[in-house]
Design an enzyme around this catalytic site. Structure first.
Site, PDB file in Angstrom:
ATOM      1  CG  HIS A  12      62.546  12.529 -33.378  1.00  0.00           C
ATOM      2  ND1 HIS A  12      62.489  11.700 -32.226  1.00  0.00           N
ATOM      3  CD2 HIS A  12      63.170  13.676 -32.835  1.00  0.00           C
ATOM      4  CE1 HIS A  12      63.224  12.298 -31.055  1.00  0.00           C
ATOM      5  NE2 HIS A  12      63.703  13.354 -31.467  1.00  0.00           N
ATOM      6  CG  HIS A  59      61.652  16.935 -27.886  1.00  0.00           C
ATOM      7  ND1 HIS A  59      60.870  15.704 -28.466  1.00  0.00           N
ATOM      8  CD2 HIS A  59      62.890  17.014 -28.396  1.00  0.00           C
ATOM      9  CE1 HIS A  59      61.731  14.975 -29.144  1.00  0.00           C
ATOM     10  NE2 HIS A  59      63.151  15.654 -29.247  1.00  0.00           N
ATOM     11  CG  HIS A 194      70.850  16.373 -33.425  1.00  0.00           C
ATOM     12  ND1 HIS A 194      70.804  15.178 -33.280  1.00  0.00           N
ATOM     13  CD2 HIS A 194      69.809  17.278 -33.078  1.00  0.00           C
ATOM     14  CE1 HIS A 194      69.779  14.978 -32.399  1.00  0.00           C
ATOM     15  NE2 HIS A 194      69.088  16.246 -32.334  1.00  0.00           N
ATOM     16  CD  GLU A 241      66.864  13.405 -29.956  1.00  0.00           C
ATOM     17  OE1 GLU A 241      66.549  14.147 -29.616  1.00  0.00           O
ATOM     18  OE2 GLU A 241      67.133  13.067 -31.271  1.00  0.00           O
TER      19      GLU A 241
HETATM   20 FE   LIG Z   1      64.291  14.798 -30.453  1.00  0.00          FE
END
Ligand SMILES: [Fe+2]
Length: 319
Positions: A12, A59, A194, A241
């Site tokens: 996402h 977030h 990431h 995540e």
């Molecule tokens: Fe995220």
């Protein structure tokens, strides 16, 4: 009876949303990313789900460090896009399914998963970007109602992969005990590898990502045993995540068909991963019946006991 028919895993990445909103999808850098979702949009248009459950993380848009629910279920009638610092994304308001969401809350909580019920919530790129990737860019309305399930993966301690997987199973029991015939799909979003800050910023581990994607259909139980430290070490700080994909995976049959996969690097310093899993078609009826009677009876008896105790408390209160 409502039924979860398929699971979708999707990154996402916020920059994907920015590329969409700013008309950059045809630029070579972004075309490489968006072209990987063309078949997915076709699949979704053909599948036509009645409801989508979207597992994502907030977030710091709806929740701040002042309040961090581990699992938050969106039970509202609608969820406006959040302002993430440059105004809300130009996407339709996400319409919920309050009746099914309330049923899921009751079923899952009585099944001993203590979700936070959220009746007012804005949704950020974590939810809207995967929606765009699978449903395109509708101007007025998304094609189906959505039940958001926000998971804390931003502040330690996030839930374990195993807890997420078991929540997926509880979600499935909840959906399958809803009387209306509804075709439901479930999204697991986030990742893949990431890291956005610190000395390892920009870390991507394609080998590890691909092994994770392989094991979603080959050996999902192995994925449930991955400790937080391994996600951090191998997939970067934000790679955690990926535990959210295990909620999606837990909601499906033990055996699934991988019908589509896409992986590309990088997109804004992030590995983009995507998979579509359908419950295996061959002999699925036999397996489901057998599986349901085993898992379903345990869940049902716990729920029945909990309902009885609620009734006893209510009865006392009226005396
Ligand atoms: Fe995220």
């Amino acid at each position: 009876m409502a039924k979860i028919i398929a699971g979708i895993g999707s990154s996402h990445v916020p920059a994907i949303g920015a590329a969409l909103d700013n008309g950059k999808t045809e630029e070579p850098y972004w075309k490489r990313v968006f072209s990987g979702f063309e078949k997915s949009k076709e699949w979704m248009a053909k599948t036509k789900p009645d409801v989508a459950i979207v597992v994502y993380n907030d977030h710091a848009s709806a929740f701040s460090v002042e309040m961090i629910p581990t699992f938050a279920l969106g039970c509202a009638a609608e969820f406006p896009p959040a302002d993430e610092g440059w105004g809300p994304r130009p996407v339709p308001v996400v319409k919920g399914h309050p009746a099914l969401a309330a049923h899921i809350a009751q079923s899952v909580i009585l099944d001993e998963f203590d979700l936070t019920i959220v009746n007012k919530m804005e949704v950020d790129h974590g939810l809207t970007v995967p929606m765009n990737l699978l449903f395109g860019q509708p101007k007025d309305a998304w094609p189906c109602p959505v039940i958001p399930l926000a998971v804390n993966v931003v502040m330690y301690p996030p839930p374990t992969g195993h807890r997420c997987y078991m929540l997926g199973k509880a979600l499935r029991r909840a959906v399958e005990s809803y009387p209306e015939d509804l075709k439901v799909v479930i999204f697991g979003t986030g990742g893949l590898s990431h890291q956005i800050s610190g000395p390892r910023a920009g870390l991507i581990n394609s080998k590890w990502d691909k092994s994770f994607l392989d094991n979603l259909s080959k050996d999902q139980k192995k994925l449930t045993r991955i400790p937080h430290l391994e996600y951090m070490r191998e997939a970067g700080a934000e790679g955690i995540e990926m535990v959210m994909w295990l909620i999606m995976r837990g909601a499906l049959d033990d055996k699934v068909d991988e019908v589509y996969r896409f992986y590309t690097v990088p997109a804004s310093n992030t590995a983009v991963g995507h998979i579509i899993l359908e419950n295996a078609r061959k002999a699925s009826g036999t397996r489901k019946v057998a599986g349901k009677s085993k898992r379903g009876s345990a869940g049902k008896s716990r729920q029945a006991a909990a309902r009885k105790s609620i009734h006893r408390i209510a009865s006392k209160g009226t005396r």
